[in-house]
Design an enzyme around this catalytic site. Sequence first.
Site, PDB file in Angstrom:
ATOM      1  N   SER A 197       0.857  -1.186   0.000  1.00 54.59           N
ATOM      2  CA  SER A 197       0.000   0.000   0.000  1.00 54.59           C
ATOM      3  C   SER A 197       0.883   1.222   0.000  1.00 54.59           C
ATOM      4  O   SER A 197       2.044   1.167   0.433  1.00 54.59           O
ATOM      5  CB  SER A 197      -0.898  -0.001   1.245  1.00 54.59           C
ATOM      6  N   TYR A 210      -2.324  -0.572  10.368  1.00 56.52           N
ATOM      7  CA  TYR A 210      -2.267  -0.930   8.950  1.00 56.52           C
ATOM      8  C   TYR A 210      -0.951  -0.466   8.333  1.00 56.52           C
ATOM      9  O   TYR A 210      -0.262  -1.234   7.657  1.00 56.52           O
ATOM     10  CB  TYR A 210      -3.459  -0.291   8.235  1.00 56.52           C
TER      11      TYR A 210
END
Length: 344
Positions: A197, A210
Amino acid sequence: MLISRKTRTLAVLGAAGAATGVALAGTAGTVAAGVLLARALCSRPVPEDAVVLITGGSRGLGLAIASRFARRRVRLVLAARHRDELERAQSDLIGKHPHLHPDDFYLVAADLSQPAECDRLVSETLERYGRIDVLVNNAAIMEVGPIEAQTTEAFERAMRINFFAALYTTWAALPHLRTQTPLPGWSRRAAIVNIASIGGKFAVPHMLPYSASKFALVGFSEGLHTELRHKGIRVTTVCPGLMRTGGEEYAQFVGNVEAERRWFQLAAKTPILTASTSHAASRIYSAVAHGCAEITITPQAWILARKVGAAPAAMQFAASLANEYVLPSAPTANDAIAGESTED
Protein backbone atom coordinates in the site's frame (compact mmCIF):
# COMPACT_ATOMS: atom_id res chain seq x y z
CA MET A 1 20.08 45.45 -46.41
CA LEU A 2 22.93 45.45 -43.95
CA ILE A 3 22.49 43.28 -40.87
CA SER A 4 24.40 44.15 -37.75
CA ARG A 5 26.84 41.73 -36.16
CA LYS A 6 24.67 41.65 -33.04
CA THR A 7 21.60 40.67 -35.05
CA ARG A 8 23.52 37.98 -36.92
CA THR A 9 24.86 36.65 -33.62
CA LEU A 10 21.37 36.52 -32.07
CA ALA A 11 20.05 34.79 -35.18
CA VAL A 12 22.81 32.19 -35.06
CA LEU A 13 22.25 31.61 -31.35
CA GLY A 14 18.51 31.33 -31.90
CA ALA A 15 18.98 28.82 -34.68
CA ALA A 16 21.44 26.85 -32.56
CA GLY A 17 19.04 26.89 -29.64
CA ALA A 18 16.19 25.73 -31.86
CA ALA A 19 18.35 22.97 -33.29
CA THR A 20 19.38 21.93 -29.78
CA GLY A 21 15.76 21.90 -28.69
CA VAL A 22 14.78 19.76 -31.65
CA ALA A 23 17.71 17.44 -30.95
CA LEU A 24 16.77 17.17 -27.27
CA ALA A 25 13.15 16.57 -28.15
CA GLY A 26 14.23 13.97 -30.66
CA THR A 27 16.50 12.38 -28.08
CA ALA A 28 13.74 12.33 -25.48
CA GLY A 29 11.40 10.80 -28.03
CA THR A 30 14.01 8.23 -28.96
CA VAL A 31 14.62 7.36 -25.31
CA ALA A 32 10.89 7.06 -24.63
CA ALA A 33 10.44 4.87 -27.69
CA GLY A 34 13.41 2.78 -26.59
CA VAL A 35 11.94 2.31 -23.12
CA LEU A 36 8.59 1.27 -24.55
CA LEU A 37 10.30 -1.13 -26.97
CA ALA A 38 12.42 -2.61 -24.19
CA ARG A 39 9.35 -3.11 -22.03
CA ALA A 40 7.51 -4.73 -24.90
CA LEU A 41 10.42 -7.09 -25.58
CA CYS A 42 10.70 -7.97 -21.88
CA SER A 43 6.97 -8.58 -21.53
CA ARG A 44 6.12 -12.24 -21.10
CA PRO A 45 2.37 -12.87 -20.63
CA VAL A 46 1.55 -15.48 -18.05
CA PRO A 47 1.52 -18.80 -19.96
CA GLU A 48 -1.49 -21.03 -20.49
CA ASP A 49 -2.05 -23.53 -17.67
CA ALA A 50 -0.12 -21.39 -15.17
CA VAL A 51 -1.12 -21.96 -11.54
CA VAL A 52 -2.06 -18.66 -9.90
CA LEU A 53 -2.53 -18.68 -6.11
CA ILE A 54 -4.32 -15.61 -4.67
CA THR A 55 -4.91 -15.02 -0.98
CA GLY A 56 -7.90 -12.88 -0.11
CA GLY A 57 -9.24 -14.05 -3.46
CA SER A 58 -12.98 -14.18 -2.77
CA ARG A 59 -13.83 -10.47 -3.19
CA GLY A 60 -12.51 -6.98 -3.81
CA LEU A 61 -9.06 -6.61 -5.34
CA GLY A 62 -8.25 -10.31 -4.98
CA LEU A 63 -11.29 -11.29 -7.05
CA ALA A 64 -10.45 -8.62 -9.65
CA ILE A 65 -6.88 -9.96 -9.93
CA ALA A 66 -8.26 -13.48 -10.40
CA SER A 67 -10.57 -12.20 -13.12
CA ARG A 68 -7.71 -10.48 -14.96
CA PHE A 69 -5.53 -13.60 -14.92
CA ALA A 70 -8.57 -15.66 -15.94
CA ARG A 71 -8.66 -14.04 -19.38
CA ARG A 72 -6.16 -16.76 -20.23
CA ARG A 73 -6.62 -20.46 -19.55
CA VAL A 74 -5.03 -20.63 -16.11
CA ARG A 75 -5.65 -22.63 -12.98
CA LEU A 76 -6.76 -20.52 -10.05
CA VAL A 77 -6.23 -21.29 -6.38
CA LEU A 78 -8.33 -18.90 -4.29
CA ALA A 79 -7.90 -18.67 -0.53
CA ALA A 80 -10.13 -16.85 1.97
CA ARG A 81 -11.72 -17.45 5.34
CA HIS A 82 -15.20 -18.41 4.18
CA ARG A 83 -16.03 -21.27 1.83
CA ASP A 84 -19.34 -19.77 0.69
CA GLU A 85 -17.62 -16.56 -0.46
CA LEU A 86 -15.06 -18.60 -2.39
CA GLU A 87 -17.82 -20.58 -4.13
CA ARG A 88 -19.57 -17.34 -5.13
CA ALA A 89 -16.28 -16.02 -6.50
CA GLN A 90 -15.78 -19.21 -8.54
CA SER A 91 -19.30 -18.96 -9.95
CA ASP A 92 -18.77 -15.31 -10.85
CA LEU A 93 -15.46 -16.04 -12.60
CA ILE A 94 -16.88 -18.95 -14.62
CA GLY A 95 -19.76 -16.70 -15.67
CA LYS A 96 -17.35 -14.01 -16.91
CA HIS A 97 -14.85 -16.42 -18.47
CA PRO A 98 -16.70 -19.37 -20.09
CA HIS A 99 -13.44 -21.04 -21.12
CA LEU A 100 -12.84 -21.85 -17.44
CA HIS A 101 -14.31 -24.94 -15.81
CA PRO A 102 -14.69 -26.02 -12.17
CA ASP A 103 -11.60 -28.22 -12.56
CA ASP A 104 -9.57 -25.05 -13.20
CA PHE A 105 -10.24 -23.93 -9.61
CA TYR A 106 -9.09 -25.02 -6.21
CA LEU A 107 -10.76 -23.30 -3.28
CA VAL A 108 -9.11 -23.25 0.13
CA ALA A 109 -10.94 -21.93 3.17
CA ALA A 110 -8.17 -20.97 5.57
CA ASP A 111 -7.35 -18.57 8.40
CA LEU A 112 -4.01 -17.25 7.16
CA SER A 113 -3.25 -15.58 10.47
CA GLN A 114 -2.17 -19.08 11.51
CA PRO A 115 1.21 -20.30 10.14
CA ALA A 116 -0.05 -23.88 9.85
CA GLU A 117 -2.88 -22.73 7.59
CA CYS A 118 -0.41 -20.97 5.29
CA ASP A 119 1.59 -24.19 5.09
CA ARG A 120 -1.59 -26.16 4.36
CA LEU A 121 -2.59 -23.77 1.58
CA VAL A 122 0.72 -24.25 -0.21
CA SER A 123 0.96 -28.00 0.34
CA GLU A 124 -2.60 -28.59 -0.93
CA THR A 125 -1.91 -26.43 -3.99
CA LEU A 126 1.22 -28.44 -4.81
CA GLU A 127 -0.62 -31.72 -4.26
CA ARG A 128 -3.37 -30.57 -6.61
CA TYR A 129 -1.37 -28.97 -9.42
CA GLY A 130 2.29 -29.75 -8.75
CA ARG A 131 3.49 -26.15 -9.10
CA ILE A 132 2.81 -22.47 -8.31
CA ASP A 133 3.64 -20.01 -11.07
CA VAL A 134 2.21 -16.81 -9.58
CA LEU A 135 1.73 -16.25 -5.85
CA VAL A 136 -0.32 -13.15 -5.00
CA ASN A 137 -0.24 -12.20 -1.30
CA ASN A 138 -3.34 -10.02 -1.08
CA ALA A 139 -5.07 -10.89 2.20
CA ALA A 140 -5.36 -7.85 4.47
CA ILE A 141 -7.36 -6.21 7.23
CA MET A 142 -7.75 -2.54 8.17
CA GLU A 143 -7.87 -1.00 11.64
CA VAL A 144 -9.03 2.64 11.51
CA GLY A 145 -8.94 5.13 14.39
CA PRO A 146 -6.67 7.46 16.37
CA ILE A 147 -3.68 6.14 18.25
CA GLU A 148 -5.37 7.01 21.57
CA ALA A 149 -8.06 4.41 20.83
CA GLN A 150 -5.80 1.70 19.38
CA THR A 151 -4.50 -1.27 21.33
CA THR A 152 -1.41 -3.39 20.91
CA GLU A 153 -3.75 -6.23 19.95
CA ALA A 154 -4.80 -4.19 16.89
CA PHE A 155 -1.16 -4.03 15.79
CA GLU A 156 -0.77 -7.76 16.36
CA ARG A 157 -3.88 -8.54 14.28
CA ALA A 158 -2.69 -6.31 11.44
CA MET A 159 0.79 -7.84 11.50
CA ARG A 160 -0.57 -11.41 11.49
CA ILE A 161 -2.68 -10.89 8.35
CA ASN A 162 -0.97 -8.07 6.46
CA PHE A 163 2.62 -9.18 7.01
CA PHE A 164 3.04 -12.62 8.53
CA ALA A 165 0.45 -14.30 6.29
CA ALA A 166 2.47 -13.16 3.27
CA LEU A 167 5.73 -14.19 4.93
CA TYR A 168 4.57 -17.68 5.94
CA THR A 169 2.84 -18.40 2.61
CA THR A 170 5.91 -17.27 0.68
CA TRP A 171 8.23 -19.23 2.97
CA ALA A 172 6.20 -22.39 2.50
CA ALA A 173 6.28 -22.00 -1.30
CA LEU A 174 9.91 -20.92 -1.77
CA PRO A 175 11.63 -24.35 -1.61
CA HIS A 176 9.50 -25.52 -4.53
CA LEU A 177 9.64 -22.23 -6.45
CA ARG A 178 13.46 -22.27 -6.40
CA THR A 179 13.62 -25.62 -8.19
CA GLN A 180 10.56 -25.86 -10.43
CA THR A 181 11.09 -25.73 -14.19
CA PRO A 182 9.70 -22.62 -15.92
CA LEU A 183 6.62 -23.16 -18.04
CA PRO A 184 7.19 -23.11 -21.83
CA GLY A 185 7.26 -19.54 -23.07
CA TRP A 186 8.22 -18.09 -19.68
CA SER A 187 11.82 -17.37 -18.73
CA ARG A 188 11.20 -17.25 -14.99
CA ARG A 189 10.49 -20.00 -12.52
CA ALA A 190 7.72 -18.05 -10.76
CA ALA A 191 6.41 -14.63 -9.80
CA ILE A 192 5.52 -13.39 -6.33
CA VAL A 193 3.25 -10.36 -5.95
CA ASN A 194 2.93 -8.65 -2.59
CA ILE A 195 -0.01 -6.26 -2.37
CA ALA A 196 1.31 -3.60 -0.02
CA SER A 197 0.00 0.00 0.00
CA ILE A 198 1.05 3.61 -0.26
CA GLY A 199 0.44 3.32 3.48
CA GLY A 200 3.60 1.19 3.49
CA LYS A 201 5.64 4.17 2.35
CA PHE A 202 3.80 7.04 4.05
CA ALA A 203 2.20 6.64 7.47
CA VAL A 204 -1.47 7.59 7.10
CA PRO A 205 -3.00 9.13 10.25
CA HIS A 206 -5.65 7.04 12.02
CA MET A 207 -4.38 3.88 10.28
CA LEU A 208 -1.20 3.20 12.22
CA PRO A 209 -1.60 -0.60 12.68
CA TYR A 210 -2.27 -0.93 8.95
CA SER A 211 0.65 1.32 7.98
CA ALA A 212 3.07 -0.41 10.33
CA SER A 213 2.22 -3.82 8.86
CA LYS A 214 2.43 -2.55 5.28
CA PHE A 215 5.82 -0.89 5.94
CA ALA A 216 7.01 -4.31 7.07
CA LEU A 217 5.61 -5.95 3.93
CA VAL A 218 7.29 -3.39 1.65
CA GLY A 219 10.68 -4.01 3.27
CA PHE A 220 10.27 -7.78 3.07
CA SER A 221 9.11 -7.66 -0.54
CA GLU A 222 11.86 -5.35 -1.76
CA GLY A 223 14.54 -7.42 -0.04
CA LEU A 224 13.05 -10.62 -1.42
CA HIS A 225 13.24 -9.21 -4.96
CA THR A 226 16.94 -8.45 -4.65
CA GLU A 227 17.75 -11.95 -3.39
CA LEU A 228 15.55 -13.96 -5.76
CA ARG A 229 15.78 -12.07 -9.06
CA HIS A 230 18.91 -13.86 -10.28
CA LYS A 231 17.38 -17.20 -9.25
CA GLY A 232 14.55 -16.88 -11.75
CA ILE A 233 11.87 -15.59 -9.37
CA ARG A 234 10.52 -12.07 -9.83
CA VAL A 235 9.00 -10.34 -6.81
CA THR A 236 6.72 -7.36 -7.42
CA THR A 237 5.80 -4.91 -4.66
CA VAL A 238 2.44 -3.24 -5.34
CA CYS A 239 1.73 0.03 -3.55
CA PRO A 240 -1.79 1.16 -4.44
CA GLY A 241 -3.37 4.41 -3.37
CA LEU A 242 -7.06 4.52 -2.55
CA MET A 243 -9.10 1.91 -4.40
CA ARG A 244 -12.80 1.19 -4.67
CA THR A 245 -12.52 -2.38 -3.41
CA GLY A 246 -15.49 -2.48 -1.07
CA GLY A 247 -13.02 -3.32 1.69
CA GLU A 248 -14.10 -0.28 3.68
CA GLU A 249 -17.23 -2.24 4.61
CA TYR A 250 -15.05 -4.75 6.46
CA ALA A 251 -12.69 -2.31 8.20
CA GLN A 252 -12.57 -2.18 12.00
CA PHE A 253 -13.19 1.28 13.51
CA VAL A 254 -12.28 2.57 16.97
CA GLY A 255 -12.61 5.94 18.70
CA ASN A 256 -15.48 8.02 17.35
CA VAL A 257 -16.69 5.09 15.27
CA GLU A 258 -19.33 6.88 13.19
CA ALA A 259 -17.05 9.82 12.36
CA GLU A 260 -14.17 7.47 11.51
CA ARG A 261 -16.42 5.38 9.29
CA ARG A 262 -17.72 8.46 7.47
CA TRP A 263 -14.33 9.91 6.50
CA PHE A 264 -12.86 6.54 5.58
CA GLN A 265 -15.78 5.41 3.43
CA LEU A 266 -15.99 8.81 1.72
CA ALA A 267 -12.26 8.67 0.87
CA ALA A 268 -12.54 5.06 -0.33
CA LYS A 269 -15.48 5.73 -2.65
CA THR A 270 -14.58 9.06 -4.29
CA PRO A 271 -13.96 8.30 -8.00
CA ILE A 272 -11.43 11.11 -8.63
CA LEU A 273 -9.27 10.04 -5.69
CA THR A 274 -9.60 6.30 -6.12
CA ALA A 275 -8.92 3.59 -8.70
CA SER A 276 -11.28 0.81 -9.66
CA THR A 277 -10.29 -2.75 -8.83
CA SER A 278 -10.37 -3.69 -12.53
CA HIS A 279 -7.83 -0.94 -13.35
CA ALA A 280 -5.63 -1.99 -10.43
CA ALA A 281 -5.83 -5.66 -11.47
CA SER A 282 -4.78 -4.81 -15.03
CA ARG A 283 -1.81 -2.84 -13.73
CA ILE A 284 -0.80 -5.77 -11.51
CA TYR A 285 -1.10 -8.28 -14.35
CA SER A 286 1.03 -6.03 -16.57
CA ALA A 287 3.63 -5.73 -13.80
CA VAL A 288 3.86 -9.52 -13.59
CA ALA A 289 4.17 -9.81 -17.38
CA HIS A 290 6.99 -7.23 -17.39
CA GLY A 291 8.69 -8.55 -14.24
CA CYS A 292 8.47 -5.13 -12.55
CA ALA A 293 10.10 -4.75 -9.15
CA GLU A 294 7.52 -2.24 -7.91
CA ILE A 295 4.46 -0.32 -9.06
CA THR A 296 2.26 2.35 -7.52
CA ILE A 297 -1.39 2.69 -8.51
CA THR A 298 -3.11 6.10 -8.85
CA PRO A 299 -1.23 9.31 -9.72
CA GLN A 300 -1.64 10.57 -6.15
CA ALA A 301 0.14 7.50 -4.78
CA TRP A 302 2.97 7.88 -7.32
CA ILE A 303 3.52 11.52 -6.36
CA LEU A 304 3.20 10.85 -2.63
CA ALA A 305 5.76 8.02 -2.74
CA ARG A 306 8.31 10.37 -4.28
CA LYS A 307 7.54 13.40 -2.14
CA VAL A 308 7.87 11.47 1.10
CA GLY A 309 11.32 10.27 0.02
CA ALA A 310 12.46 13.77 -0.93
CA ALA A 311 10.92 15.69 1.98
CA PRO A 312 9.99 13.33 4.83
CA ALA A 313 9.76 16.03 7.52
CA ALA A 314 7.50 18.24 5.40
CA MET A 315 5.23 15.33 4.53
CA GLN A 316 4.93 14.25 8.15
CA PHE A 317 4.11 17.83 9.13
CA ALA A 318 1.39 17.96 6.45
CA ALA A 319 -0.02 14.66 7.73
CA SER A 320 -0.04 16.03 11.28
CA LEU A 321 -2.10 19.03 10.08
CA ALA A 322 -4.61 16.68 8.47
CA ASN A 323 -4.73 14.68 11.70
CA GLU A 324 -5.38 17.82 13.75
CA TYR A 325 -7.80 19.72 11.53
CA VAL A 326 -9.45 17.21 9.17
CA LEU A 327 -9.77 13.81 10.82
CA PRO A 328 -12.09 13.10 13.77
CA SER A 329 -10.86 14.10 17.21
CA ALA A 330 -9.46 11.42 19.44
CA PRO A 331 -11.57 10.42 22.45
CA THR A 332 -10.57 12.01 25.73
CA ALA A 333 -10.40 10.48 29.19
CA ASN A 334 -13.68 12.23 30.02
CA ASP A 335 -15.32 10.62 26.98
CA ALA A 336 -14.22 7.20 28.18
CA ILE A 337 -15.60 7.86 31.67
CA ALA A 338 -18.88 9.11 30.22
CA GLY A 339 -19.13 6.00 28.03
CA GLU A 340 -18.57 3.72 31.02
CA SER A 341 -21.23 5.47 33.08
CA THR A 342 -23.71 5.26 30.20
CA GLU A 343 -23.17 1.52 29.88
CA ASP A 344 -23.84 1.10 33.61
